[in-house]
Structures are given as structure tokens and as C-alpha cells.
Design a protein around this motif. Sequence first.
Motif, short mmCIF file in Angstrom:
data_model
loop_
_atom_site.label_atom_id
_atom_site.label_comp_id
_atom_site.label_asym_id
_atom_site.label_seq_id
_atom_site.Cartn_x
_atom_site.Cartn_y
_atom_site.Cartn_z
N PHE A 353 20.77 0.58 29.29
CA PHE A 353 21.20 1.89 29.26
C PHE A 353 22.08 1.90 27.85
N GLU A 354 23.05 0.93 27.66
CA GLU A 354 23.70 0.90 26.50
C GLU A 354 22.86 1.00 25.30
N SER A 355 21.93 0.22 24.77
CA SER A 355 21.43 0.12 23.88
C SER A 355 20.46 1.50 23.40
N PHE A 364 26.16 10.22 23.87
CA PHE A 364 26.56 11.60 24.68
C PHE A 364 26.46 11.33 26.04
N ASN A 365 25.70 10.33 26.80
CA ASN A 365 25.52 10.05 28.07
C ASN A 365 26.29 9.16 28.61
N THR A 366 26.51 9.12 30.03
CA THR A 366 27.25 8.15 30.90
C THR A 366 26.62 7.55 31.91
N ARG A 367 26.62 6.30 32.31
CA ARG A 367 25.69 5.63 33.11
C ARG A 367 25.97 6.16 34.69
N THR A 368 25.01 6.54 35.37
CA THR A 368 25.43 6.94 36.85
C THR A 368 25.18 5.54 37.77
N GLN A 576 19.85 5.76 35.71
CA GLN A 576 19.67 6.33 34.55
C GLN A 576 21.03 6.90 34.08
N TYR A 577 21.42 8.18 33.82
CA TYR A 577 22.47 8.36 33.33
C TYR A 577 22.84 9.85 33.64
N HIS A 578 24.02 10.51 33.03
CA HIS A 578 24.21 11.77 33.32
C HIS A 578 25.35 12.12 32.09
#
Length: 625
Positions: A353-355, A364-368, A576-578
Amino acid sequence: MTVGRTLLKSLLAAALLAAGLQTSRADEWRTTSSLIGQSKYGDNFQHYDYVNPNAPKGGTLNSVLLGTYDSFNPYIVQGSPAAGLVGFGGGLLYDTLMEQATDEGSTSHPLIADAYKYPADYSSATYRLDPRAKWHDGQPITVDDVIWSFQVLKANSPQYSRYFENVTDAVAISDREVEFHFNQKGNRELPKILGDLAVLPKHWWEGTDAKGKKRDITKGTLEIPLGSAAYKIASFKPGSEVVWQRVPDYWAAKLPVKIGRENFDTRRYTYILDDNAAWLAFTKGGLEDINREYSSRKWATAYNFPAIQAGDVIKKEFQTQSPQPMQGFVLNQRRPLFQDRLVREALTMPFDFESMNRTLFFGFNTRTSSYFQGTELASSGLPQGKELEILEKYRDKLPPELFTQEFKLPVYDTPQAERKYLKQAVDLFAKAGWVIKGGKMVNAKTGAPFKFEILGWNDTDQVIASPYIANLRKIGVDASLRIIDQTQYINRVNNFDFDVVTGLFGQSDSPGNEQRDFWSSKAASAPGSRNLMGIKDPTVDALVDRIIFATDRDDLVAATHALDRVLLWNFYVVPQYHRSAVWLAYWDKFKFPDKQPAYVGADIDSWWIDLDKEKALAAKYKGSN
């Protein structure tokens, strides 16, 4: 004497309750319902505090959708319903008994029903209809309509079937009151959520069409249905366009939930098959007035077209305070390949996710990391207190790590992280009986390759899946992406015909009966349910029921923590992310109150159109499409 009788009645009611003999009906009518406390509006609800009660009516909201449609009946699994129709709730056509609040969670206000009541043991609920409620043909909405709607929706709609699983029947108490009976007591949510029932016109659906053919609620149709809500279908082109017109004498226009809202005279939906063509339609004007952007890349780089530079399109971010959905790659356990929990955990490790956030999503996103992200319902740390007490009952059926380790997803924060997590993935595969031979992950006994397909339908699926697929190939896993058209995609997902898809699991801040549609064993076998991963686990079923029959808020929170933790540790999805914002770009013909409801971010129904600006923009960009 009156005081004495009142006191005696109260004491008798308390005694009956203590003895488990509480009568089936409640005495107190309620207007606004809430599962998390009192509504901020109290009993003197006039209109939402963020709307302009004097907002003018008029103008056209143009929208573009991808794909096509083939039905005006959204409550069956077959077919693709037209825009404005929804499988749960009333959409633009039908009113519901009550309407869910736009600015408060788990709260509903009167619509077709002006009040409801229920007994202290939650064994039933009674709804009282507003005598003003009527269909577009002028006939009154009746108790018979409500009863018939409950019966046909429970019989034919997968979502309503599980949502109202504990509702046995509905009976008329009077010409304005309908009582719903439950087969279990103690379901605190059930009386309230019956307000989500869409009410359909019995007399229309049981009648005949222009050719004298009897209508059938269990089949799709392109005959324009009779409705009751603020809009009705004015015209359509099968599969390519549907136009809704505001009903000028809408019966509920002066109700608090409607004042200052539903201001557009016309809502036109145009279907386009290609995602890029839909984007071009927005940038040129005329077909798409408001674009909700989901792509970080587009939000950061693509909003530089001429209409933006001229100030004719405005880009705005609306912050939200609602629960964030779990978005992730769903691993379909109906496929033998994903039935081993160790395999599912292994597939979680290569998701960097970080890459992706740094290189693709512009940060823009944060890991869920929870199915109930952004609420007090999200589990954290180690289980303790009442949550631990709940989980102890199922200890021998749960992963041991659940009790000893905090759930944490891989964090690719250093150059060494990739090697670390890919090695962990290989080790997990080995424990599950898979080994790398000749650079391929194969079954140690049969030699069969570990191979699967990710199903998608738009450019975002390509963006999300490609880096993940690349990392999987580094450990010999043969994953591929297949992009298909939206209609085919919806049909395949509804019938669970996929290996992996990106799923989105939205939650409220007061979970309850809808959890069955997400995770229950019954839902796993029901086409159209939201149990995309195919969970069939008695422990999960038991925890879902534990949530539904929670005794109070604290009990609900503990039970939801327990369910969240079990779902996470079984690795049913690769999270994934939110992001806690709604991104909207809109043509500058709209006006809206500066204050928008933070719970949903933006309430488009509270916007209105400046007719002079609409006319000027139409003239300026005439012929651009």
C-alpha cells in the motif's frame, strides 16, 4: 383517583416486564427513531438545519452512467435496473415508511409513516401511516400496500429477505396502522429498520398493462411503474437513457425531510459504454453536470481542461464523518484455491500500500484495517473485557493469534520491507502445501500452479491490481486481470462467478440485521447477496446474531469488535484503502448551502440550479458534445 390508576398501571406494567409477560403493543408513539440516542432535532423537527428551505425549483441535473439497463424492477436479482431505481430503499420512485437521516447516523424521520411504536421486549412494531400519503395516480397509500410490499420484497429481494429475516408477518390493526410481528424478542434494531421498507403500489402491480397482460413483480419490466416519491419516469430510451421529472403535486413536499431538497425539475441519465468517453462527456459539458471523482491520479492531474481553466467547472472537497467502508480484494472461497486461511493470509502480504499511495495515489489515501473503520466499533489491540468474554466461547474455532497478537497489516516503509513480507508470504504458502519450483508457486503434491484471475470493469481496477499482480509474480503466483463491461461484471458478481474482485463493504455506526447479508452462511448461497467471499462459518453466524440481539450500546460495541476481529484474522479480503472526503467537480450552475451534512459529505438533493447560469453555460458550450 386518576393519579392512582396511572400509578397502578405503571406498577403493573413494570411487574409484567419483570416477569417476562410484557404485552405485545407499546403505548408510546415515536416520530423520529434513532439507535444511538436522541436526534438533535427532537420532536420539533421543521427541516434539516443545513438546507435552504426557500431553495428554488427548476433546471436539469444531467448524469452519465457506464453500461446499460434493461429493467424498471430493481428488487429482483435478474437484470440491470435503470438509474434512479435501487435494490434497497425506494430510490427516486418509491417512498419508504420512514427516511434515513442525511446528517445523523442510524436515525430516521417520518415519511409514509408519521409515527411508530414497539413494546419493551422488541417483539413487534406498529407503524401509523400519514393519511396524506398517496401514489402518483392520486390513490392513497394504504395498509394493504405496506403488507403486500413486505411480503413480495421479503420473498424476492435477497437484501430485504435477510434484513427482515426475523419478521414473520404484517397485519392490519386499523385503516392506518400495520403491525409487524417478530419470531424473536430482544432485536433492538428491528422496530426501527422496518422504516426502511419501500412501499410499492399493490393495485398497480396486480393490475394489467396496456396490452391487458397481468404484471409480475418477480419479473423485469420496461413498463414505466407507478410510484409515490418526488420523481417519476417521464421518458426513456431502452438501455441508453432515462429521464425523471419532478412531481409538482408531490404529497410529501412539505415534510421536514423534504423541505429545501429535491429541487431539480428534471434528472436525465445517459448511459455510455466507455469510461474514457464518459470522462470526455463531463469535460465538454451537457451530459454530466456533477462528477464524483474516485481516482486520486485524476483528482491530482486531470482537472486542467478548458472549462476548469475558465472557471466554468468547480472542484471541491467535502469532508465526511461517516464510517469508512472496507475496500479490498475479495478472495472467493467458493473456489478451492482460497479455502485455506494460510493461503489467504499469504496473499495479503504482497499488497504494498505505501508504495502505491506514494506513487499512484498522491498520498491521499489511508490503509484500511477494520471492517468498521472510523468508528468506535473498530477492533484494536488485544481482545479484552466483554469482547474477550464473547470470543472465549469460540476459542477452539478461532486462529490462536487472535488472542495473542494485535492485528497488523504489512507496512512497506523501508527498502527491506518487500523482501521481508514476500518471504513471509512464501513461508505461509509452504505451511499450506505450496512450494516454488522453476519460479512458479505450485501445489507440493499435485504440481498444479497457483493461478487466479482478478475481475474488474474500469481503469481504477487496472491501477489497483497491476502493482499487486507484479508483487505476486515475484513469489511465483500467476495472477492476471480481466476487464469486462459493467453489465457483465454486475451479473458475474451477483452470481459469484469470479476468483477475485474488489469489494466495497459499507457499514453504519449501528450494525444489525444487515450483517446477515454480508457474512452469514445463508447469504453465501444466495445470488445477489453481499457475502461475496462465500463465508460459511458457524462462529461468524453466531457473532452476527450476537450483534443483532445486543442488549445495549456497550454490548453492541463489544460484539462488533469481536466480529471485526474474527473477519480480519480469517483474511477474507486483502484490505486496500479509504479516504475521509468526497471529491466533487461540478459545472458552475449550482448553488448550495455552505454547510453540508458532514455525515454524508454532500447532499446533492439540497442543491439547486441558477437558471440564468444554466442557460449561459448551455449557450457557451453548445455543440461541444
